[in-house]
Structures are given as C-alpha cells and as structure tokens.
Write a protein that holds these residues in place. Sequence first.
Motif, PDB file in Angstrom:
ATOM      1  N   LEU A 124      -7.191   4.647  -0.498  1.00 56.14           N
ATOM      2  CA  LEU A 124      -8.335   4.066  -1.212  1.00 56.14           C
ATOM      3  C   LEU A 124      -8.719   2.715  -0.629  1.00 56.14           C
ATOM      4  O   LEU A 124      -7.890   1.981  -0.088  1.00 56.14           O
ATOM      5  CB  LEU A 124      -7.977   3.916  -2.694  1.00 56.14           C
ATOM      6  N   LYS A 125      -9.996   2.402  -0.775  1.00 54.63           N
ATOM      7  CA  LYS A 125     -10.476   1.098  -0.317  1.00 54.63           C
ATOM      8  C   LYS A 125     -10.284   0.037  -1.400  1.00 54.63           C
ATOM      9  O   LYS A 125     -10.191  -1.149  -1.108  1.00 54.63           O
ATOM     10  CB  LYS A 125     -11.947   1.185   0.082  1.00 54.63           C
ATOM     11  N   THR A 126     -10.257   0.496  -2.636  1.00 54.96           N
ATOM     12  CA  THR A 126      -9.987  -0.428  -3.741  1.00 54.96           C
ATOM     13  C   THR A 126      -8.504  -0.822  -3.680  1.00 54.96           C
ATOM     14  O   THR A 126      -7.653   0.045  -3.594  1.00 54.96           O
ATOM     15  CB  THR A 126     -10.304   0.238  -5.091  1.00 54.96           C
ATOM     16  N   THR A 127      -8.248  -2.141  -3.737  1.00 57.01           N
ATOM     17  CA  THR A 127      -6.868  -2.590  -3.550  1.00 57.01           C
ATOM     18  C   THR A 127      -6.306  -3.252  -4.802  1.00 57.01           C
ATOM     19  O   THR A 127      -7.046  -3.803  -5.623  1.00 57.01           O
ATOM     20  CB  THR A 127      -6.771  -3.623  -2.412  1.00 57.01           C
ATOM     21  N   ALA A 128      -4.980  -3.178  -4.901  1.00 51.74           N
ATOM     22  CA  ALA A 128      -4.245  -3.879  -5.954  1.00 51.74           C
ATOM     23  C   ALA A 128      -3.245  -4.811  -5.267  1.00 51.74           C
ATOM     24  O   ALA A 128      -2.386  -4.337  -4.525  1.00 51.74           O
ATOM     25  CB  ALA A 128      -3.513  -2.879  -6.839  1.00 51.74           C
TER      26      ALA A 128
ATOM     27  N   LYS B 178       1.149 -11.045 -11.773  1.00 50.22           N
ATOM     28  CA  LYS B 178      -0.178 -10.485 -12.086  1.00 50.22           C
ATOM     29  C   LYS B 178      -0.607  -9.548 -10.961  1.00 50.22           C
ATOM     30  O   LYS B 178      -0.077  -9.610  -9.840  1.00 50.22           O
ATOM     31  CB  LYS B 178      -1.222 -11.602 -12.189  1.00 50.22           C
ATOM     32  N   ILE B 179      -1.587  -8.715 -11.281  1.00 42.47           N
ATOM     33  CA  ILE B 179      -2.144  -7.820 -10.256  1.00 42.47           C
ATOM     34  C   ILE B 179      -3.643  -8.078 -10.168  1.00 42.47           C
ATOM     35  O   ILE B 179      -4.334  -8.172 -11.196  1.00 42.47           O
ATOM     36  CB  ILE B 179      -1.871  -6.339 -10.604  1.00 42.47           C
ATOM     37  N   THR B 180      -4.140  -8.181  -8.952  1.00 43.26           N
ATOM     38  CA  THR B 180      -5.572  -8.426  -8.754  1.00 43.26           C
ATOM     39  C   THR B 180      -6.200  -7.198  -8.107  1.00 43.26           C
ATOM     40  O   THR B 180      -5.715  -6.706  -7.084  1.00 43.26           O
ATOM     41  CB  THR B 180      -5.790  -9.639  -7.855  1.00 43.26           C
ATOM     42  N   LEU B 181      -7.276  -6.713  -8.752  1.00 41.52           N
ATOM     43  CA  LEU B 181      -7.978  -5.533  -8.254  1.00 41.52           C
ATOM     44  C   LEU B 181      -9.279  -5.929  -7.592  1.00 41.52           C
ATOM     45  O   LEU B 181     -10.028  -6.766  -8.118  1.00 41.52           O
ATOM     46  CB  LEU B 181      -8.271  -4.562  -9.399  1.00 41.52           C
TER      47      LEU B 181
ATOM     48  N   ARG C  39      -5.251   1.204  -4.212  1.00 35.95           N
ATOM     49  CA  ARG C  39      -4.187   1.223  -3.209  1.00 35.95           C
ATOM     50  C   ARG C  39      -3.389  -0.062  -3.298  1.00 35.95           C
ATOM     51  O   ARG C  39      -3.956  -1.161  -3.257  1.00 35.95           O
ATOM     52  CB  ARG C  39      -4.804   1.368  -1.814  1.00 35.95           C
ATOM     53  N   ASN C  40      -2.085   0.107  -3.422  1.00 38.56           N
ATOM     54  CA  ASN C  40      -1.202  -1.054  -3.411  1.00 38.56           C
ATOM     55  C   ASN C  40      -1.317  -1.712  -2.043  1.00 38.56           C
ATOM     56  O   ASN C  40      -1.037  -1.093  -1.016  1.00 38.56           O
ATOM     57  CB  ASN C  40       0.237  -0.587  -3.669  1.00 38.56           C
ATOM     58  N   ALA C  41      -1.768  -2.966  -2.032  1.00 36.73           N
ATOM     59  CA  ALA C  41      -2.066  -3.632  -0.761  1.00 36.73           C
ATOM     60  C   ALA C  41      -0.828  -3.734   0.124  1.00 36.73           C
ATOM     61  O   ALA C  41      -0.936  -3.766   1.346  1.00 36.73           O
ATOM     62  CB  ALA C  41      -2.650  -5.017  -1.018  1.00 36.73           C
ATOM     63  N   GLU C  42       0.337  -3.743  -0.486  1.00 36.38           N
ATOM     64  CA  GLU C  42       1.568  -3.850   0.305  1.00 36.38           C
ATOM     65  C   GLU C  42       2.078  -2.490   0.757  1.00 36.38           C
ATOM     66  O   GLU C  42       2.298  -2.242   1.933  1.00 36.38           O
ATOM     67  CB  GLU C  42       2.652  -4.533  -0.527  1.00 36.38           C
ATOM     68  N   SER C  43       2.284  -1.600  -0.220  1.00 45.87           N
ATOM     69  CA  SER C  43       2.934  -0.320   0.094  1.00 45.87           C
ATOM     70  C   SER C  43       1.948   0.754   0.542  1.00 45.87           C
ATOM     71  O   SER C  43       2.336   1.737   1.160  1.00 45.87           O
ATOM     72  CB  SER C  43       3.691   0.180  -1.130  1.00 45.87           C
ATOM     73  N   GLY C  44       0.676   0.584   0.204  1.00 43.41           N
ATOM     74  CA  GLY C  44      -0.322   1.609   0.560  1.00 43.41           C
ATOM     75  C   GLY C  44      -0.387   2.766  -0.426  1.00 43.41           C
ATOM     76  O   GLY C  44      -1.218   3.660  -0.309  1.00 43.41           O
ATOM     77  N   VAL C  45       0.510   2.735  -1.438  1.00 43.39           N
ATOM     78  CA  VAL C  45       0.576   3.833  -2.411  1.00 43.39           C
ATOM     79  C   VAL C  45      -0.591   3.735  -3.390  1.00 43.39           C
ATOM     80  O   VAL C  45      -1.022   2.651  -3.767  1.00 43.39           O
ATOM     81  CB  VAL C  45       1.914   3.749  -3.177  1.00 43.39           C
TER      82      VAL C  45
ATOM     83  N   ARG D  67      -0.010  -1.543 -14.997  1.00 41.91           N
ATOM     84  CA  ARG D  67       0.148  -0.438 -14.055  1.00 41.91           C
ATOM     85  C   ARG D  67       0.611   0.809 -14.794  1.00 41.91           C
ATOM     86  O   ARG D  67       1.578   0.754 -15.569  1.00 41.91           O
ATOM     87  CB  ARG D  67       1.158  -0.792 -12.970  1.00 41.91           C
ATOM     88  N   LEU D  68      -0.053   1.924 -14.592  1.00 43.61           N
ATOM     89  CA  LEU D  68       0.298   3.174 -15.258  1.00 43.61           C
ATOM     90  C   LEU D  68       1.744   3.537 -14.932  1.00 43.61           C
ATOM     91  O   LEU D  68       2.122   3.647 -13.769  1.00 43.61           O
ATOM     92  CB  LEU D  68      -0.644   4.292 -14.803  1.00 43.61           C
ATOM     93  N   GLY D  69       2.550   3.677 -15.978  1.00 48.15           N
ATOM     94  CA  GLY D  69       3.959   4.005 -15.784  1.00 48.15           C
ATOM     95  C   GLY D  69       4.827   2.791 -15.513  1.00 48.15           C
ATOM     96  O   GLY D  69       6.013   2.953 -15.231  1.00 48.15           O
ATOM     97  N   GLY D  70       4.237   1.612 -15.569  1.00 50.64           N
ATOM     98  CA  GLY D  70       5.019   0.401 -15.328  1.00 50.64           C
ATOM     99  C   GLY D  70       5.603   0.377 -13.933  1.00 50.64           C
ATOM    100  O   GLY D  70       4.951   0.821 -12.985  1.00 50.64           O
ATOM    101  N   ALA D  71       6.839  -0.110 -13.831  1.00 51.30           N
ATOM    102  CA  ALA D  71       7.452  -0.253 -12.511  1.00 51.30           C
ATOM    103  C   ALA D  71       7.617   1.104 -11.828  1.00 51.30           C
ATOM    104  O   ALA D  71       7.532   1.225 -10.612  1.00 51.30           O
ATOM    105  CB  ALA D  71       8.811  -0.941 -12.643  1.00 51.30           C
TER     106      ALA D  71
END
Lengths: 420, 365
Positions: B139-143, B149-152, B173-179, B223-227
């Motif tokens: 995704l192009k949208t990043t977290a 905190k998380i920034t979208l 998309r998690n900006a670090e992991s890409g997930v 975050r859906l499902g937390g950690a």
Amino acid sequence: MTINFEIPEFLVQQTQMVKWVAETTMRPFARQLDENEHERPYEFIQMIWPILRDQQKAALDKLQRPADGDGEKKRSRPSTRILGTMLLIEMLSWGDAGIYLCLPSPALGGAAIEAVGTKEQKLRLLTRFAEGDEPVWGAMAITEPGAGSDNSSITTTAVFDEETNEWVLNGEKIFITSGKLSLEESNGLVIVWATVNKEAGRAGIKPFVVEAGSPGVSIGKVEIKHGIRTSDTVTIVLNNARIPADNILGSAEVQASRQDKGFKGAMATFDASRPLVAASALGVARAALEFVKEKLTEEGVEIPYGLPYHRLTTVQRDVLEMEALLKAAYLLTLRSVVMLDAGEHNSLEASMAKAKAGKAVTRITQKAVELLGMMGYSREWLVEKWMRDGKINDIFEGTGQINTLIVARRILDYSRHELA
Amino acid sequence: MVSFTPTEDQQLLIDTMRRYALNEIRQIAHESDEESTPQMSVVNTGWQMGLVPSAIPEELGGFGEMSAITGVLAAEELAFGDLSVAMHVMTPALFAYPVTLYGTPEQKETLLPMFLEESFAPATAALLEPGVLFDAHNLKTTATAAGGKITLNGTKAYVPLADNAEWLLVYARNAESGVTDGYIVKKDTPGVEIEKRELLMGLRALPTFRVRFTDVVVEESARLGGAAGCDVNAILSRGQVALAAMAVGVARASYEYARDYAKERVQFGKPIAQNQAIAFMLAEMAIEVDSARLMAWEAAWKLDQGADASAEAYLAKQYADQMVLYVTDGGLQTLGGYGFIREYPVERWLRNGRGFPTFDGLAMV
C-alpha cells in the motif's frame, strides 16, 4: 444437510490406492502404448480384473439374496457409490485416459442392463463379468455412419423371427469403444440400438444385447485415432445377426406403456455416464496442469495466489486461469455426481458438467503444450499426448454442443421440437 | 460428506433475502441508480434483517457466529437485487468483521456494540487507493510508529459511505516492516479529510469517497489486533469470497432476465430463444453462473473450516470477475437495442458487473 466439500476419508484412501495403480501400471506404459496403437495394456488389465470381477460378483450376490423381511434397511447416510466411481475414473484418467478405457468391465453396456434389464437379464448377462480368470468387456453401440449426435435416425433394424424365437439384426455400428475386446477378445457383450419400426421414430428404437459368438456379428474397421490410441474403437457389422428373444432390454412394443424404460431408460444412462466422462476429462486436465506447474517450478517460476493482475506474468496468469477452469469443471461434476448418489434427477447438471469439463480439458491441455515450449510439443513428454487424449471427452457421450443444447432446453423448458 | 444443500436456517435466510431483493430492492434500483442516491428506507430494512449482528458472537451481544457460507448465500441474494444496495447494507461488515475476528478484547467491547443497534452502523473501511496499479500487499498509505503513537499518511479511494461514517478501518503499510495492517480511526481525528464523492460507471446508488489522511495521529492501541496485528491475507480472502458471491448475484439477475425475455420476444415468427445462437448463449451463461457460485461456496466452506483458503478465494474471485462480465454482457446482448436503453436493467448490471476486478475491499463475509 449443510454445504460441505469434504470427500469422505475412505474415498480419499481409495483414491490414494488408485493413484498407486496409475503410477505403476499406467504412466510407465503410456508412451509406449500410444506409439503402438493397437497393443493392449496387459499390466493394467491383469492388475484390475480381479478387483472389478469381485466387485461385480458382490453386486450380483446382493441381487440374488432374498429381500429382508423388514424391507429395505434405511440408510443412515446417502450413498457415495457414484462419487467413488467419479474419483476412481478421475485418477485412472490422470494415469492414462486410453488405458482407463480398456477397463475390463461391463462399462456402458452394463449401465444399460442395470438401468433397464430384468433381474433375470442382469443375472444371465452380467455373471460373465463376475467370474473366471479371463477378463471380460462390455460396450455400447449407438452411433452409425448417418446417425451421430442425432441418434434417433439410426437405421439398424431388428426383426423378430417367430420360427426360431430370435431377433435378427442388420446394420453397421461405428465408433464402438471396446467393441473388439467385447466381441472378439473376450466372452463379452455389446448393447446395440436398433429400430423395430422405422416409421415409429424414437418409439421404435430398442436396445438389444448382442453377445460374443452370436452368428452374423463381425468386427469391421479398427479405427486409428487422434488420441486415446490404446482404447479399442471399432465398427461392428450386423449381417442377419441372430440373438435370443430375451435379449431385448425393455418392451418390444412400439406403443410402450409408461412403465417401459426401453429407449428412455437407455437414454437416462447418459445422466449417469456424462458426469463420468467429465471425471475422465478432469483427470487428464489435472495431469497436464500438475505437470506444467512442476516444470515451471523447476525453471524457477512459482504460481502465486493473491497478487493483483499487474504483478503476474502472462505465464502465471495463464496457469491460474487453467487452475480456476479445472476447479469450475470439478465442482460442476461433483455436484452432478452427488445428485445421482442422492437419487435426484440430474440431467441438467450432468450436461453442464460434461460441457464444461470437455471444454476445460481441451483448453487446459492445449495451453499446456504451448506453455512448455518445444518440450510441450515433443513426444518425449506426455503433454502432447494428454492434449490428444483429452479432446475425446468433448466429443463422446454427446459433444459439447449437444450437451449445451440439452442445457439450453432445460433452462428454457423447451422440448426438442421447440429448440432443435 | 459432500453436499450442496444449505441448512434449513440458511434456506430460510435465502428465501427471505430473495423476497427482499425482488419486492423491495428491485423496485428502487433503477431510480436510485439514475439519481445516484441510496433509498435509505430500503437499506434500513436490509440492515434490520440482522446479517451483521448475527455474525457477532453471543458473549458480545450478537446472535451467533461468523459463517462465510451463510455470508455468501446472503451476499448473492442481496446483489441479485442490486449491487449498490447489497454493498450498502453490508458496508458496516467491512469494519465489524475484522474487529470480531482480530480485535483485542477492548476493541471488541468498545466497537462492536454499535453494530447491534437498530440504526445503521456508521462504520466503514478504506483499502483501495487511487491510481492504476493497486496492490493490497504494497500500500501507498503508510503507518509510522513513533513515541507510542502511529501516524497515518496517504489517500484512499472508493471508501463506501465515508461521509456519514464515524469510524473507519484504514489499511496501511507499516513504514518499517512493510506489512499491511488495519487501523481504527475516528473520522473526526485531525487530518482525516473526506474529499470528493467518486463518480463511477456503475455502483451509482452507493456513495463512495476519496479520503485523505494527512499526519493523522492515533494511539498504538488503534492497531487492529493490537501488538499481534491481524491476518490480512484472511481478510483479503474474505473480501474476495464476498465479491465472488456478489458477482454471482449480479450475473444471475442478468441471466434470468435475459432468459425470460428471450422466451417472450418474438422475431421471425418465433421466440428468439428458439434460435441456437441465443439459446446457447443463455446455456453458457447458466453454466458460468453455477461454476462461479460453486467456487465461492467451496472457498467459503474452507474459510469456515479455519483452513487457509487463499488459493480458493483468489481463484473464485478471479473466475467470478470474468464470469460476471461475460454473463452481464450476454444479458445486454440478448435484449439487443432494448438492452442498451437504461429503462431495462441489463445495462446497469453490465456497468456494475464490469467493476468487480476493481472492487477490492468493498465487501466481506
């Protein structure tokens, strides 16, 4: 009931056994038999005959047993007999479709006797498939040079000779699968469709049982074919052929009663045979698809699920399309078979499955040849053979077009007069 | 044991949905499409049939358990009525089902009660993104996580009912992991901007929106499902199966209409259905509809077994994408010139049918 796609465990195990048969008695001989067209697949026949013979014996023993005093025992769950047959044929055809057709069994001939025959006829005619060390074959003879899809226009005649109490048959039947095996190479039989009154059209057409050794019956041309070359396909010539009076299936009356299952009964065997032809198509198609995937994997090409179109290569997209097509055909076939097992009327679903599976195997195997490049087209591998073998499933037991026509009549609720 | 027979409860549901589709949805489908406006009374009736609450577990106040099979049976009937209404009625599921499946206990407790109300639940989800090449796995949208905190950041497309929604499940998309993960976002969070309503070829009665996220800051607990996160592949599979079932519904609508029309329409002195050219097209359409339905059922069954259904779901969706175009085109073709006129529904079914390859994230079972 609930929607469920789980194949019962005992059938999964049976299928694994059949796979072993396919791997040991079919695949190793497939190429050699294809190259030597009229050779017989002895390894396969010898392995499978005792199994089929004993199954037939068990079925006939059951028929002979007097009915239980309590009447029919209520089954706790629906039958899986035809589902088992579907899976058997699918796997044998995965092994080799031509060899599978040499299965020593009553085949379509048996299906007609089962559907229409009296108890006496079943015992008298089918016992040969239930005893002895020598394999026996059965066959069905409908097609004539001038009567293919239009099997109501057959011209083979049957005249009753009151002096000898025999039927006298005259005509020529073509494209008979296992005809030579049934009449010349074993003590088998062939169901011959003939008319007792040409003016009566369909109502005059009756199925007759012609046994090996009947006077006036001979094998004509032995066909050379595009595929399923191991399968025996012949012409049967009936020249004043004489068979006993009791070898007619159903009534001899042209204006038959409603209970008479003669022509219609024999036609109804298509509802059972078409899903099984579809099953054969599925087996050939799966063989080709699995082989393509295996070879592509060796070349480092994996088939992913879940990627958007733009991230797939053309080859990946082709393979995924083949896979989806096979699944569609499999599920339609499964549905038609489960309906049969449940005793439901499945004419529409059987023709849907047959039309779809015939088309699917054609597309999948033709595509497989293309995808594997020069090796796909080479006789070193079996892919080109699977393409030639698979095509028959879009032709026999009603071409794709005839089955589409049947689907059309059913969904539109039209008779054959309204939609010709 | 193989069976193609729904349970009695499911059959009852199918019958109810079919009556609703024919007696209510069909009555307003044309007008809603022409006016690009949903008919809320009909949507509310659909909502009150309780499909979403029945998928929420009893301990959370719902009446049952999630069943993909039940989901596809209902989805087909709804879409048989009209695709816009089907997606509208089921839009809250895009939020409720992932939370039910993967939410943390707090997420479930705080968020699921709104789906048990009689009034339409103001929740939706945002997966698709603007542009030509969309990929849910990239995704192009990043977290971006920082300081608890998380920034979208990014833009989403075709977000159904975003205008009236209070809650959004945003995939990024998690900006670090890409997930790819889901994030629960309140619409009034600063930086969430509902842009223009999308103007589409079909699906006109379903308002969908472009939504922009500019430095939208949420808690990590959003975050859906937390950690642990969520199983995004399973979410996508559930989406594919739902869309496949809706494609079957749209296709069946067109096929049945064309079949009946062909028996009525007389040319050259006989019904056009008596020509093989027409009859064969209809027969092929019937076979294709059944093929795609069985594939959707099989994938749904596998989901309900808790098995990995990603191959089945993907193949079912891919097949249904092509099937629905083929069938709805055949429907229009059967009606000839009338098929091209908007007073007949077949052209609408073709416009709606063409969209399926694009509808990622717009339905879920």
